[in-house]
Every structure is written in C-alpha cells, then in structure tokens.
Design a protein around this motif. Sequence first.
Motif, PDB file in Angstrom:
ATOM      1  N   UNK A  46       0.829  -1.197   0.000  1.00 35.80           N
ATOM      2  CA  UNK A  46       0.000   0.000   0.000  1.00 35.80           C
ATOM      3  C   UNK A  46       0.863   1.246   0.000  1.00 35.80           C
ATOM      4  N   UNK A  47       0.665   2.066  -1.023  1.00 38.67           N
ATOM      5  CA  UNK A  47       1.411   3.306  -1.196  1.00 38.67           C
ATOM      6  C   UNK A  47       0.442   4.475  -1.295  1.00 38.67           C
ATOM      7  N   UNK A  48       0.858   5.590  -0.735  1.00 40.44           N
ATOM      8  CA  UNK A  48       0.220   6.864  -0.997  1.00 40.44           C
ATOM      9  C   UNK A  48       1.264   7.689  -1.730  1.00 40.44           C
ATOM     10  N   UNK A  49       0.932   8.113  -2.935  1.00 38.88           N
ATOM     11  CA  UNK A  49       1.868   8.803  -3.817  1.00 38.88           C
ATOM     12  C   UNK A  49       1.447  10.262  -3.944  1.00 38.88           C
ATOM     13  N   UNK A  50       2.390  11.177  -3.633  1.00 35.99           N
ATOM     14  CA  UNK A  50       2.086  12.603  -3.605  1.00 35.99           C
ATOM     15  C   UNK A  50       3.067  13.359  -4.496  1.00 35.99           C
ATOM     16  N   UNK A  51       2.547  14.010  -5.530  1.00 36.42           N
ATOM     17  CA  UNK A  51       3.377  14.849  -6.400  1.00 36.42           C
ATOM     18  C   UNK A  51       2.458  15.608  -7.354  1.00 36.42           C
ATOM     19  N   UNK A  52       2.636  16.928  -7.478  1.00 32.81           N
ATOM     20  CA  UNK A  52       1.766  17.703  -8.367  1.00 32.81           C
ATOM     21  C   UNK A  52       2.225  17.726  -9.827  1.00 32.81           C
ATOM     22  N   UNK A  53       3.381  17.159 -10.119  1.00 35.11           N
ATOM     23  CA  UNK A  53       3.980  17.311 -11.448  1.00 35.11           C
ATOM     24  C   UNK A  53       3.655  16.161 -12.403  1.00 35.11           C
ATOM     25  N   UNK A  54       3.897  16.428 -13.678  1.00 30.16           N
ATOM     26  CA  UNK A  54       3.789  15.419 -14.731  1.00 30.16           C
ATOM     27  C   UNK A  54       5.190  14.952 -15.110  1.00 30.16           C
ATOM     28  N   UNK A  55       5.263  13.777 -15.686  1.00 21.75           N
ATOM     29  CA  UNK A  55       6.541  13.239 -16.159  1.00 21.75           C
ATOM     30  C   UNK A  55       7.004  14.062 -17.350  1.00 21.75           C
ATOM     31  N   UNK A  56       8.257  14.461 -17.312  1.00 18.25           N
ATOM     32  CA  UNK A  56       8.890  15.243 -18.372  1.00 18.25           C
ATOM     33  C   UNK A  56      10.015  14.398 -18.961  1.00 18.25           C
ATOM     34  N   UNK A  57      10.399  14.700 -20.175  1.00 13.58           N
ATOM     35  CA  UNK A  57      11.494  13.954 -20.816  1.00 13.58           C
ATOM     36  C   UNK A  57      12.763  13.988 -19.975  1.00 13.58           C
ATOM     37  N   UNK A  58      12.990  15.076 -19.253  1.00 10.82           N
ATOM     38  CA  UNK A  58      14.193  15.173 -18.420  1.00 10.82           C
ATOM     39  C   UNK A  58      14.179  14.203 -17.250  1.00 10.82           C
ATOM     40  N   UNK A  59      13.008  13.669 -16.896  1.00 11.35           N
ATOM     41  CA  UNK A  59      12.915  12.694 -15.809  1.00 11.35           C
ATOM     42  C   UNK A  59      13.430  11.307 -16.204  1.00 11.35           C
ATOM     43  N   UNK A  60      13.455  11.017 -17.481  1.00 12.11           N
ATOM     44  CA  UNK A  60      13.739   9.652 -17.927  1.00 12.11           C
ATOM     45  C   UNK A  60      15.143   9.176 -17.590  1.00 12.11           C
ATOM     46  N   UNK A  61      16.104  10.072 -17.547  1.00  9.29           N
ATOM     47  CA  UNK A  61      17.487   9.649 -17.310  1.00  9.29           C
ATOM     48  C   UNK A  61      17.790   9.356 -15.850  1.00  9.29           C
ATOM     49  N   UNK A  62      16.896   9.749 -14.934  1.00  6.12           N
ATOM     50  CA  UNK A  62      17.214   9.584 -13.521  1.00  6.12           C
ATOM     51  C   UNK A  62      16.075   9.013 -12.677  1.00  6.12           C
ATOM     52  N   UNK A  63      15.116   8.409 -13.314  1.00  3.87           N
ATOM     53  CA  UNK A  63      13.978   7.834 -12.591  1.00  3.87           C
ATOM     54  C   UNK A  63      13.567   6.531 -13.266  1.00  3.87           C
ATOM     55  N   UNK A  64      12.476   5.951 -12.784  1.00  4.26           N
ATOM     56  CA  UNK A  64      12.029   4.678 -13.373  1.00  4.26           C
ATOM     57  C   UNK A  64      10.974   4.871 -14.466  1.00  4.26           C
TER      58      UNK A  64
END
Length: 116
Positions: A46-64
């Motif tokens: 069970x996870x509660x996920x909190x973030x107001x942002x959308x995935x951006x191309x710059x996220x791909x190199x350092x996230x899943x």
Amino acid sequence: MSAGFFQRSGDLLDGDAISKLSVCIVGLGSVGSKISDQLVRAGVMHFTLVDPDAVDASNLSRSIYRHEDIGSPKTIALARQLSAINPSVQCDLFAHSIEDSLEKGHLDLRQFALIV
C-alpha cells in the motif's frame, strides 16, 4: 501476491509484515520513484503517492519512468509502474503538493509506517 514472490528472500524478509505496511512517498522524481520501485519489490502493498507534477522527458534519465509516461501525472505513471511489478499493489494518488493535501485535510501522515 503470488506465493513465490518472496521465495528467494527466504528468512530475510517477513513478507506478511511488509505487505501490511503503508508507505507515503512525497515527491515522485528520481529518489521517490526508485525507492517505491524497491519497496514494492520488497513486498509493500500500500502506497500513498504525492506529487503535483507530470513526467517530463528530463525525468527519464534519472527515474524509473518510461518514454510513454511523458505528459502523464507522476502519480498515475508511478502507480502503473508499481502495478506492473505487483498487480495487487494499492496506490492512493494525490496530484497536489504535500502542503495542499495536508491543509485540506485529505492526508494524515500519522497513518504511515514510513514517509519518504
């Protein structure tokens, strides 16, 4: 969760105890996405996920996140990733800042075993 999920962990992990934990991840960028990935693989259900942002191309190199996640809210994209690892996982999604979620009374941090 399938019976073999913890098979290789043997006595290292208490699968029943871990599956009952409730975890809140605040900020789903590089650290939040990678930690949640490892926690779901450890058996957290069970996870509660909190973030107001959308995935951006710059996220791909350092996230899943993957290319097809670009433009999706991070909460939805991460929930999809976690469900791909374990289809039984439950995710509560807050696409707002933590401050907004707390001020409006939508979130009570006292309920979580772990907050990241």
